[in-house]
Motif scaffolding. Structure first.
Motif, PDB file in Angstrom:
ATOM      1  N   LEU A   1       0.852  -1.184   0.000  1.00 41.91           N
ATOM      2  CA  LEU A   1       0.000   0.000   0.000  1.00 41.91           C
ATOM      3  C   LEU A   1       0.889   1.235   0.000  1.00 41.91           C
ATOM      4  O   LEU A   1       1.828   1.329   0.802  1.00 41.91           O
ATOM      5  CB  LEU A   1      -0.903   0.006   1.238  1.00 41.91           C
ATOM      6  CG  LEU A   1      -2.002   1.068   1.315  1.00 41.91           C
ATOM      7  CD1 LEU A   1      -3.122   0.569   2.236  1.00 41.91           C
ATOM      8  CD2 LEU A   1      -1.495   2.387   1.842  1.00 41.91           C
ATOM      9  N   LYS A   2       0.593   2.143  -0.922  1.00 39.51           N
ATOM     10  CA  LYS A   2       1.278   3.433  -0.920  1.00 39.51           C
ATOM     11  C   LYS A   2       0.199   4.506  -0.950  1.00 39.51           C
ATOM     12  O   LYS A   2      -0.848   4.336  -1.561  1.00 39.51           O
ATOM     13  CB  LYS A   2       2.192   3.580  -2.157  1.00 39.51           C
ATOM     14  CG  LYS A   2       3.438   2.719  -2.110  1.00 39.51           C
ATOM     15  CD  LYS A   2       4.470   3.267  -1.152  1.00 39.51           C
ATOM     16  CE  LYS A   2       5.621   2.307  -0.973  1.00 39.51           C
ATOM     17  NZ  LYS A   2       6.512   2.658   0.118  1.00 39.51           N
ATOM     18  N   MET A   3       0.477   5.614  -0.293  1.00 40.42           N
ATOM     19  CA  MET A   3      -0.548   6.634  -0.091  1.00 40.42           C
ATOM     20  C   MET A   3      -0.389   7.799  -1.071  1.00 40.42           C
ATOM     21  O   MET A   3       0.723   8.269  -1.308  1.00 40.42           O
ATOM     22  CB  MET A   3      -0.424   7.156   1.353  1.00 40.42           C
ATOM     23  CG  MET A   3      -1.545   8.030   1.832  1.00 40.42           C
ATOM     24  SD  MET A   3      -3.153   7.212   1.820  1.00 40.42           S
ATOM     25  CE  MET A   3      -3.011   6.145   3.257  1.00 40.42           C
TER      26      MET A   3
ATOM     27  N   ARG B   1      -6.174  -2.061  -6.428  1.00 42.52           N
ATOM     28  CA  ARG B   1      -7.317  -1.184  -6.208  1.00 42.52           C
ATOM     29  C   ARG B   1      -6.907   0.071  -5.482  1.00 42.52           C
ATOM     30  O   ARG B   1      -5.824   0.167  -4.935  1.00 42.52           O
ATOM     31  CB  ARG B   1      -8.434  -1.908  -5.463  1.00 42.52           C
ATOM     32  CG  ARG B   1      -8.116  -2.306  -4.042  1.00 42.52           C
ATOM     33  CD  ARG B   1      -9.400  -2.705  -3.327  1.00 42.52           C
ATOM     34  NE  ARG B   1     -10.320  -1.569  -3.253  1.00 42.52           N
ATOM     35  CZ  ARG B   1     -11.613  -1.675  -3.035  1.00 42.52           C
ATOM     36  NH1 ARG B   1     -12.179  -2.854  -2.867  1.00 42.52           N
ATOM     37  NH2 ARG B   1     -12.377  -0.605  -2.960  1.00 42.52           N
ATOM     38  N   ALA B   2      -7.808   1.011  -5.503  1.00 48.29           N
ATOM     39  CA  ALA B   2      -7.623   2.248  -4.760  1.00 48.29           C
ATOM     40  C   ALA B   2      -8.667   2.300  -3.656  1.00 48.29           C
ATOM     41  O   ALA B   2      -9.757   1.726  -3.784  1.00 48.29           O
ATOM     42  CB  ALA B   2      -7.781   3.448  -5.683  1.00 48.29           C
TER      43      ALA B   2
ATOM     44  N   ILE C   1      -3.328   3.456  -2.569  1.00 51.38           N
ATOM     45  CA  ILE C   1      -3.203   2.580  -3.730  1.00 51.38           C
ATOM     46  C   ILE C   1      -2.627   1.257  -3.256  1.00 51.38           C
ATOM     47  O   ILE C   1      -1.639   1.238  -2.532  1.00 51.38           O
ATOM     48  CB  ILE C   1      -2.246   3.178  -4.786  1.00 51.38           C
ATOM     49  CG1 ILE C   1      -2.745   4.531  -5.271  1.00 51.38           C
ATOM     50  CG2 ILE C   1      -2.047   2.210  -5.951  1.00 51.38           C
ATOM     51  CD1 ILE C   1      -3.966   4.480  -6.157  1.00 51.38           C
ATOM     52  N   VAL C   2      -3.269   0.177  -3.645  1.00 49.60           N
ATOM     53  CA  VAL C   2      -2.794  -1.159  -3.268  1.00 49.60           C
ATOM     54  C   VAL C   2      -2.360  -1.852  -4.556  1.00 49.60           C
ATOM     55  O   VAL C   2      -3.092  -1.854  -5.549  1.00 49.60           O
ATOM     56  CB  VAL C   2      -3.924  -1.957  -2.589  1.00 49.60           C
ATOM     57  CG1 VAL C   2      -3.412  -3.277  -2.066  1.00 49.60           C
ATOM     58  CG2 VAL C   2      -4.507  -1.155  -1.433  1.00 49.60           C
ATOM     59  N   ALA C   3      -1.155  -2.404  -4.544  1.00 40.95           N
ATOM     60  CA  ALA C   3      -0.621  -3.009  -5.768  1.00 40.95           C
ATOM     61  C   ALA C   3       0.230  -4.231  -5.435  1.00 40.95           C
ATOM     62  O   ALA C   3       0.572  -4.473  -4.279  1.00 40.95           O
ATOM     63  CB  ALA C   3       0.207  -1.985  -6.535  1.00 40.95           C
ATOM     64  N   GLU C   4       0.565  -4.967  -6.491  1.00 39.89           N
ATOM     65  CA  GLU C   4       1.290  -6.224  -6.310  1.00 39.89           C
ATOM     66  C   GLU C   4       2.703  -6.026  -5.788  1.00 39.89           C
ATOM     67  O   GLU C   4       3.220  -6.849  -5.038  1.00 39.89           O
ATOM     68  CB  GLU C   4       1.357  -6.987  -7.646  1.00 39.89           C
ATOM     69  CG  GLU C   4       0.024  -7.452  -8.190  1.00 39.89           C
ATOM     70  CD  GLU C   4      -0.577  -8.623  -7.407  1.00 39.89           C
ATOM     71  OE1 GLU C   4       0.132  -9.227  -6.579  1.00 39.89           O
ATOM     72  OE2 GLU C   4      -1.764  -8.918  -7.623  1.00 39.89           O
ATOM     73  N   THR C   5       3.361  -4.945  -6.215  1.00 39.23           N
ATOM     74  CA  THR C   5       4.728  -4.704  -5.763  1.00 39.23           C
ATOM     75  C   THR C   5       4.861  -3.253  -5.296  1.00 39.23           C
ATOM     76  O   THR C   5       4.042  -2.401  -5.646  1.00 39.23           O
ATOM     77  CB  THR C   5       5.747  -4.910  -6.897  1.00 39.23           C
ATOM     78  OG1 THR C   5       5.493  -3.927  -7.919  1.00 39.23           O
ATOM     79  CG2 THR C   5       5.678  -6.308  -7.490  1.00 39.23           C
ATOM     80  N   GLU C   6       5.917  -3.003  -4.563  1.00 38.96           N
ATOM     81  CA  GLU C   6       6.170  -1.650  -4.091  1.00 38.96           C
ATOM     82  C   GLU C   6       6.371  -0.707  -5.283  1.00 38.96           C
ATOM     83  O   GLU C   6       5.853   0.403  -5.310  1.00 38.96           O
ATOM     84  CB  GLU C   6       7.411  -1.643  -3.220  1.00 38.96           C
ATOM     85  CG  GLU C   6       7.657  -0.300  -2.568  1.00 38.96           C
ATOM     86  CD  GLU C   6       8.791  -0.335  -1.584  1.00 38.96           C
ATOM     87  OE1 GLU C   6       9.644  -1.240  -1.683  1.00 38.96           O
ATOM     88  OE2 GLU C   6       8.819   0.541  -0.712  1.00 38.96           O
ATOM     89  N   GLU C   7       7.097  -1.211  -6.262  1.00 39.99           N
ATOM     90  CA  GLU C   7       7.389  -0.425  -7.456  1.00 39.99           C
ATOM     91  C   GLU C   7       6.101  -0.010  -8.167  1.00 39.99           C
ATOM     92  O   GLU C   7       5.917   1.136  -8.549  1.00 39.99           O
ATOM     93  CB  GLU C   7       8.216  -1.287  -8.402  1.00 39.99           C
ATOM     94  CG  GLU C   7       9.406  -0.604  -8.983  1.00 39.99           C
ATOM     95  CD  GLU C   7      10.188  -1.530  -9.886  1.00 39.99           C
ATOM     96  OE1 GLU C   7       9.820  -2.709 -10.036  1.00 39.99           O
ATOM     97  OE2 GLU C   7      11.171  -1.062 -10.440  1.00 39.99           O
ATOM     98  N   SER C   8       5.194  -0.997  -8.377  1.00 39.52           N
ATOM     99  CA  SER C   8       3.965  -0.676  -9.100  1.00 39.52           C
ATOM    100  C   SER C   8       3.059   0.222  -8.272  1.00 39.52           C
ATOM    101  O   SER C   8       2.372   1.085  -8.814  1.00 39.52           O
ATOM    102  CB  SER C   8       3.222  -1.940  -9.559  1.00 39.52           C
ATOM    103  OG  SER C   8       3.118  -2.885  -8.529  1.00 39.52           O
TER     104      SER C   8
END
Lengths: 445, 276, 160
Positions: A40-42, A68-69, A111-118
């Motif tokens: 998760l990144k904000m 997803r967001a 934002i929730v994604a498969e990797t930190e990068e994405s």
């Protein structure tokens, strides 16, 4: 109890976690990984004050790995009130911004994604529709009539039982000033301080097979975090299982419940483990700091060194939201006159909002800035009156049985004894009259 | 991002060929101490990274009174050479041990102020830079290299291959003033090299960093010192003159006001070290 | 671009790893191999919590692509124990309370090892300069400096 029966008290004991630390076996939150874990990144506000008119995720959604967001609409109870469980409000900070942002770094969408990068890539592609508003960054500017107002209730200050500040009224300072032979005034300012722990704030929320969620976290306050998270997510408390206690540096910076609610929500929505760890930039610029304080002193002092009137006006920079500052200001007001017996004291301690990083707990916050200002002022008094800094404090030290300005009886005075011990340790020879003083024997009036 | 390539050419020729082939979309990286932080934060997202670590640009050579240092020579290696003491001092002033192991003297020239302190020592020693492109090589004085904040006279397709220095005559002093004793960005950094005739200044070089958009020589100060006996009063005057050539900035390390205040203090201290 | 196979020596063992280009050594160690003693503090090379030894030299693993350690000797904190026994530096840090939260400890110990392997009798100034690239927010550094000096004494007395 005789000392022979003591196995721990008085003995040096090696740290229980020491071997883990020196071998690298201690596990911190960011060391933990699970299969199928999401990151998760904000999305954070880039401006200090704005109306949030809309968010466009369309470009972010195209990033490979985007899952997803989450926005405020996904949060069951979108209010973060840190002391809600002991009935301290007000309810004014959102978990995720709804229609307004009030500081640079304020969380808007997750934002929730498969990797930190994405996740980082997707965050950078979110488009925000912000209508910037005038911002205010100085505590006294924030109280001027033309200042932009941050709060929905129409002021830039916390309301203490109907008043615009914490007030202490003891005796009559104006009369004191008239009697005094010296009037000594100054203004003291502390800067915001960032805890900057070596380990950044973070957690992992993991859905378990039995329907509970385990949250691995480096919070300093596990139960606090559990309770607040459950309230925000509107789930029974027993649904959450918090695991923690290993904190890579806290200092008060990990008592805000700032990552667990949204990470847990993301875990619930995706049914996968979700990791949310602050980057160093987020830790330095978005996480809470120890808020700045501005303190004005005006003292009326007799030529023998006795302070007979003390008038203090202070402004705590709470930043954009309350968090712990209203509580800190109360502590501050009770301490800022100092451990001194002063017959006339007047204090106005304000909790002010500005469009800056919210202040929160850090190592004696509220009182540490007060001590700085107060003791600088005491030294200044000593200098102007022509006494040494020891003398000015012995002369004014309060003793047990005295009344503090906020009307509590002194019961635990130790200033005199501590100064006596300190003088001895540094080899400073005190005059007999100070050596023979005591916190328990009343001074002559 | 996960499509990124990391190319590791093994000769200078291969480097220039790749630069020519890929053009400006390529990111050139030596030690990584400047590029990797930007990549890690997602600020820089290059598709192609050209790494210089295997291109054999890591060398220290001395011949005919000239000292030649390959562009990817590490700062640690500069701290270990004994030919030019002021370069040892200046290299030691950059970062901490691990950063010096990884950072290169070439890369340091591209560090934004208040970083990039190694250049002040090079400027004080009249260093030249050699650039190599597919069309050949050219040499330029370091003094002419910078044009502004993060801008310089390199052209696309070129790589900095080495730094050339005459073995210095005269005496040098280097002072880096920061908020911490070591591993600290500069408030002001100064390097001075003076060739003396007795106690008279035959030739002076005075270079500063962190008080302008790039490292530079304080040429008014140099002109003032020339032909004078270096005494206390001359050092004081020269130091004050330095404030007319600076464009200090405010950043999280120090305010413009404070930098302006400290320039004459630090320049004077450096000059005083050279008074016989 | 395709993932590459890189050969390196890690804590005395020769291994082949597969990484996509520009993967940092920090990520390789922590996520691919599960060696989490090497920490993440900033990913800027500023804090030192990711310090590892490459051929005995301290380097920031967060700034180091794995390709650049091909064929090199990498040592992390996990590689410090000898036959299951604590290294003298680890033992000293533990016994002299040169640790609090423990997050800076791996980096501090690795730099200390590099220093003492090169310079068995460092002065206080040399210890401070060696540790200058490592941040500690808890101890105020003095216990750590003392622990390195004490470690040197212990290492030298055993005739290391």
């Amino acid at each position: 109890m005789s000392t022979e029966t003591l196995n721990v008290v008085g003995k040096s004991k090696l740290r229980r976690d020491g071997l883990g630390h020196v071998t690298g076996k201690t596990i911190y939150v960011n060391d933990i990984n699970f299969p199928d874990m999401l990151t998760l990144k904000m999305v954070r506000s880039p401006v200090p004050h704005a109306n949030l008119k809309g968010i466009d995720f369309s470009e972010a959604e195209k990033v490979t790995g985007f899952v997803r967001a989450l926005t405020y609409e996904d949060v069951p109870k979108n209010i973060y009130t840190i002391l809600t469980l002991i009935g301290v409000g007000p309810d004014e900070e959102m978990v995720l911004a709804e229609d307004k942002v009030r500081y640079i770094g304020e969380p808007i969408a997750a934002i929730v994604a498969e990797t930190e990068e994405s996740a980082m890539e997707a965050v950078s592609r979110v488009r925000l529709d912000l209508e910037e508003l005038p911002a205010v960054f100085d505590v006294e500017d924030a109280l001027k009539p033309d200042a932009p107002i941050l709060k929905d209730w129409g002021t830039n200050y916390f309301v203490y039982e109907g008043h615009h500040c914490r007030r202490v009224r003891f005796g009559d300072v104006e009369k004191g000033f008239q009697q005094a032979q010296f009037i000594i005034e100054d203004c003291y300012q502390t800067t915001p301080i960032e805890h900057a722990p070596s380990e950044t704030t973070g957690c992992i929320a993991k859905p378990e097979a039995d329907g509970r969620i385990t949250v691995y976290t480096n919070t300093q306050a596990l139960f606090f975090t559990l309770d607040n998270t459950a309230i925000i997510l509107q789930v029974p408390f027993q649904k959450l299982h918090l695991v923690g206690g290993t904190v890579g540096g806290g200092f008060g910076g990990k008592v805000d419940v700032i990552v667990e609610p949204i990470a847990t929500l993301a875990a619930m929505k995706t049914n996968r483990p979700v990791k949310y760890v602050f980057s160093r930039q987020e830790e330095m610029q978005a996480s809470s700091s120890r808020g700045a304080w501005r303190m004005y002193f005006k003292d009326g002092v007799m030529k023998d060194g006795r302070i007979i009137a003390r008038q203090i006006t202070t402004y705590a920079d709470s930043g954009a939201y309350n968090r712990h500052t209203p509580y800190a200001v109360t502590k501050h007001a009770a301490n800022i006159a100092g451990p001194y017996r002063i017959p006339n004291v007047w204090i106005d301690a304000h909790c002010v909002y500005t469009n800056r990083q919210p202040g929160s707990a850090m190592r004696g916050f509220g009182v540490t800035p007060a001590s700085f200002a107060l003791e600088m002022q005491m030294d200044k008094i000593a200098d102007q009156v022509g006494l040494d800094p020891w003398a000015i404090r012995f002369i004014n030290a309060y003793q047990n049985g005295d009344m503090k300005p906020h009307r509590k009886i002194v019961e635990d005075a130790t200033l005199i004894e501590v100064m006596q011990a300190a003088a001895e340790m540094v080899g400073h020879d005190l005059p007999e009259e100070y050596k023979s003083m005591s916190s328990w024997a009343r001074k002559e009036d | 991002m996960t499509n990124r390539s990391y190319l590791l050419p093994e000769t200078l020729e291969e480097v220039t060929k790749l630069l020519d082939e890929y053009g400006p979309e390529i990111l050139v990286m030596a030690g990584g101490t400047l590029a990797m932080p930007l990549i890690n934060e997602g600020v820089s997202t290059p598709e192609i990274v050209l790494g210089l670590k295997r291109a054999k640009l890591n060398y220290l050579r001395k011949s005919n009174g000239i000292f030649v240092v390959g562009a990817t020579t590490s700062l640690t290696q500069m701290t270990e050479q004994s030919d030019i003491p002021v370069l040892r001092e200046a290299a030691n002033a950059v970062g901490g041990w691990a950063i010096r192991n990884m950072g290169t003297i070439g890369g340091n020239l591209f560090a934004p102020p208040p970083g990039g302190d190694f250049a002040v020592a090079l400027l004080a020693l009249d260093a030249e830079l050699k650039f190599v492109g597919k069309n050949g090589a050219r040499v330029m004085p370091l003094d002419e290299f910078y044009t502004g904040f993060l801008t310089n006279r390199m052209v696309p397709g070129e790589i900095l291959s080495e730094v050339i220095l005459p073995i210095p005559k005269g005496s040098s002093a280097f002072i880096k003033y920061g908020r911490r004793h070591t591993n600290t960005p500069s408030i002001v950094a100064v390097a001075i090299n003076i060739v003396f005739d007795g106690d008279m200044v035959e030739e002076a070089r005075v270079a500063l960093n962190a008080v302008g958009p790039h490292p530079f020589r304080a040429k008014r100060v140099e002109a003032y010192l020339q032909g004078k006996a270096l005494k206390e009063e001359v050092a004081l005057e020269a130091a004050e003159l330095a404030t007319t050539e600076i464009e200090p900035f405010t950043d999280p390390i120090a305010s413009e006001w404070y930098r302006r205040k400290m320039v004459p203090v630090i320049v004077k201290r450096a000059l005083e070290r050279l008074i016989a | 671009m395709q993932a590459k196979i890189i050969n390196l020596t890690l804590n005395g063992k020769n291994i082949d790893v597969m990484v996509s280009p520009m993967t940092t050594l920090q990520v390789l160690l922590r996520e691919n191999l599960g060696y989490t003693a090497t920490k993440i503090g900033c990913r800027q090379g500023s804090c030192g919590s990711c310090t590892v030894l490459i051929n005995g030299e301290p380097m920031m693993s967060c700034l180091l692509p794995v390709e650049d350690v091909a064929g090199q000797d990498v040592v992390t904190l996990e590689g410090l124990m000898v036959d299951g026994e604590l290294h003298a530096i680890q033992e000293t840090f533990f016994e002299t309370f040169a640790i609090q939260c423990g997050y800076c400890t791996p980096g501090m110990i690795m730099v200390s090892k590099a220093l003492l392997d090169k310079n068995p009798y460092p002065s206080r100034e040399e210890v401070i300069n060696a540790l200058a690239g490592n941040y500690c927010r808890c101890t105020g550094y003095e216990p750590i400096i003392q622990a390195v000096i004490e470690s040197a004494k212990r290492m030298n007395s055993v005739g290391n």
